[in-house]
Write a protein that holds these residues in place. Structure first.
Motif, short mmCIF file in Angstrom:
data_model
loop_
_atom_site.label_atom_id
_atom_site.label_comp_id
_atom_site.label_asym_id
_atom_site.label_seq_id
_atom_site.Cartn_x
_atom_site.Cartn_y
_atom_site.Cartn_z
N PRO A 1 56.55 -129.20 79.78
CA PRO A 1 56.82 -128.19 78.31
C PRO A 1 56.81 -126.54 78.40
N LEU A 2 56.16 -126.51 79.83
CA LEU A 2 56.39 -124.86 79.88
C LEU A 2 57.98 -124.60 79.96
N LEU A 3 57.97 -124.87 81.49
CA LEU A 3 59.96 -124.99 82.11
C LEU A 3 60.67 -125.56 80.73
N THR A 4 60.49 -125.96 79.88
CA THR A 4 61.61 -126.25 79.02
C THR A 4 61.76 -125.21 78.19
N ILE A 5 60.42 -124.69 77.55
CA ILE A 5 60.17 -123.43 77.20
C ILE A 5 60.72 -122.11 77.22
N LEU A 6 60.77 -122.72 78.22
CA LEU A 6 61.33 -121.44 79.19
C LEU A 6 62.49 -120.84 79.27
N MET A 7 63.20 -122.03 80.05
CA MET A 7 64.56 -122.35 80.35
C MET A 7 65.64 -122.65 78.16
N THR B 1 57.76 -118.49 74.41
CA THR B 1 57.56 -118.09 75.28
C THR B 1 56.63 -116.38 75.01
N LEU B 2 57.31 -115.89 74.13
CA LEU B 2 56.31 -115.01 74.11
C LEU B 2 54.55 -114.90 73.31
N THR B 3 54.61 -116.14 72.75
CA THR B 3 53.68 -116.97 72.38
C THR B 3 52.57 -117.38 73.66
N ILE B 4 53.21 -118.24 74.52
CA ILE B 4 52.14 -119.01 75.49
C ILE B 4 51.94 -117.66 76.68
N LEU B 5 52.52 -116.72 75.99
CA LEU B 5 52.35 -115.60 77.54
C LEU B 5 50.60 -115.05 77.71
N PRO B 6 50.35 -114.44 76.51
CA PRO B 6 49.04 -113.92 76.38
C PRO B 6 47.70 -115.63 77.51
N PRO B 7 48.19 -115.93 76.81
CA PRO B 7 46.88 -117.09 77.25
C PRO B 7 47.35 -117.78 78.74
N LEU B 8 48.39 -117.67 79.08
CA LEU B 8 48.99 -118.22 80.58
C LEU B 8 48.46 -117.16 81.12
N ILE C 1 45.74 -138.71 100.14
CA ILE C 1 47.85 -138.54 100.08
C ILE C 1 47.50 -138.87 98.12
N VAL C 2 46.40 -139.82 98.02
CA VAL C 2 46.37 -140.31 96.84
C VAL C 2 46.13 -139.09 95.61
N CYS C 3 45.25 -138.49 95.99
CA CYS C 3 44.73 -137.47 94.96
C CYS C 3 46.05 -136.25 95.37
N HIS C 4 46.45 -136.31 96.36
CA HIS C 4 47.24 -135.10 96.03
C HIS C 4 49.08 -135.95 95.18
N LEU C 5 49.58 -136.80 95.48
CA LEU C 5 49.89 -136.93 94.23
C LEU C 5 49.56 -137.08 92.84
N ILE C 6 48.52 -137.50 92.81
CA ILE C 6 47.59 -137.64 91.69
C ILE C 6 47.66 -135.90 90.40
N LEU C 7 47.71 -134.82 91.41
CA LEU C 7 47.36 -133.71 91.29
C LEU C 7 49.26 -133.10 91.35
N GLY C 8 49.79 -133.92 92.04
CA GLY C 8 51.10 -133.64 92.24
C GLY C 8 51.53 -134.27 90.56
N ALA C 9 51.10 -135.53 90.19
CA ALA C 9 51.86 -135.59 88.24
C ALA C 9 51.51 -134.85 88.01
N GLY C 10 50.40 -134.68 87.25
CA GLY C 10 49.31 -133.95 87.02
C GLY C 10 49.64 -132.28 86.25
N VAL C 11 50.19 -131.76 87.66
CA VAL C 11 51.06 -129.80 88.13
C VAL C 11 52.11 -130.53 86.90
N ILE C 12 52.95 -131.22 87.24
CA ILE C 12 54.67 -131.31 87.70
C ILE C 12 54.00 -131.87 85.29
N PHE C 13 52.79 -133.00 84.49
CA PHE C 13 52.99 -132.84 83.82
C PHE C 13 52.48 -131.82 82.83
N LEU C 14 52.17 -130.77 83.28
CA LEU C 14 51.05 -130.03 81.96
C LEU C 14 52.76 -128.72 82.56
N VAL C 15 52.71 -128.44 83.36
CA VAL C 15 54.45 -127.55 83.72
C VAL C 15 55.47 -127.81 82.67
#
Length: 281
Positions: free
Chosen positions: A28-34, A252-259, A12-26
């Motif tokens: 900014p990308l979601l902000t740019i897309l919106m 958004t176009l700039t981050i697409l190729p690396p993504l 449970i702790v590992c999944h919570l940490i992974l979930g927090a990391g995913v939110i932290f990384l995603v």
């Protein structure tokens, strides 16, 4: 506590940490897309919200019809081409030079190979931003100001690439070299026929990492390019404006190729960078 409960708690702790990391990384990308779907006025007045706006088609249409600069040579197609050329050049040269440097350090049996490798590794302490002035002077002396090759060359000296190849070569059995000697294969044939095929996956992984580094360059292309025809996509975002709908569409176009590269090859990337010789096919 029961061992099964301990295991469940750790999961449970590992999944919570992974979930927090995913939110932290995603986030900014979601902000740019919106933001790319909102008008410039909405971004400045109301800020960015996480619901799609109504201006996505207008923003992207403006980006693809862009003609900016004094001579109107700054277009999205040209910036995209410049970014692809620079990133591919950085990736290709970095991979080749790292492989050759590691090959020389491991197989040429020099007494000062360890000192040379340490000297190469020390360059990690001096990123290109810390040596802008001297790098610019060398680039100017070579007549490479305002050229794509001038944007590529300072970024290709990658100590980490040499480290990855060196560790891989040191994991190869000595029988490879002995077999090559028995077959009267010289250094060049040994490199082409044995080392390069065995290093293919490590080279592809390093190529992808170097491509993303070259793609995301900003400060050095800003310094070394003086004409509008050499703008890259990353510079284009700053030109159009980061607090504008079209600017976020270009981001958004700039981050697409690396993504896309990460989504396609991310699973094998770290495995290929860290695998030893007996783990690579």
């Amino acid at each position: 506590m029961i061992p099964g409960e301990n295991r469940l708690l750790r999961q449970i702790v590992c999944h919570l940490i992974l979930g927090a990391g995913v939110i932290f990384l995603v986030t900014p990308l979601l902000t740019i897309l919106m933001a790319s779907t909102m008008s410039s006025a909405d971004i400045r007045e109301g800020g960015i919200h996480y619901l799609p706006g109504d201006d996505a088609l207008r923003n992207f249409a403006r980006i693809f019809s862009l003609k900016a600069g004094f001579t109107e040579q700054i277009t999205t197609a040209r910036m995209l081409w410049n970014s692809v050329v620079v990133a591919t050049g950085v990736a290709a040269f970095t991979t080749v030079f790292s492989l050759l440097a590691a090959y020389a350090l491991v197989y040429f049996r020099q007494h000062f190979a360890g000192a040379l490798f340490a000297l190469i590794f020390v360059t990690l302490l001096f990123p290109i931003e810390a040596r802008f002035v001297t790098t610019f002077q060398v680039t100017s002396a070579l007549g490479l100001i305002d050229t794509r090759i001038g944007m590529v060359l300072p970024a290709i000296a990658a100590a980490l690439g040499t480290l990855f190849f060196r560790q891989l070569f040191r994991s190869f059995p000595e029988e490879y070299l002995e077999a090559a000697k028995l077959d009267a294969a010289g250094p060049w044939r040994f490199l082409i026929d044995i080392i390069v095929p065995l290093s293919r996956r490590r080279g592809m992984a390093l190529f992808l990492v170097s491509f993303m580094i070259g793609w995301n360059q900003y400060l050095w292309p800003l310094m070394v390019s003086t004409t509008e025809q050499n703008y890259t996509l990353v510079r284009g975002v700053q030109l159009i404006g980061q607090l504008s709908g079209p600017g976020m569409a270009l981001a958004t176009l700039t981050i697409l190729p690396p993504l896309l590269l990460l989504l396609m090859f991310g699973r094998s990337l770290m495995r290929d960078l860290t695998a030893t010789g007996d783990q690579l096919p």
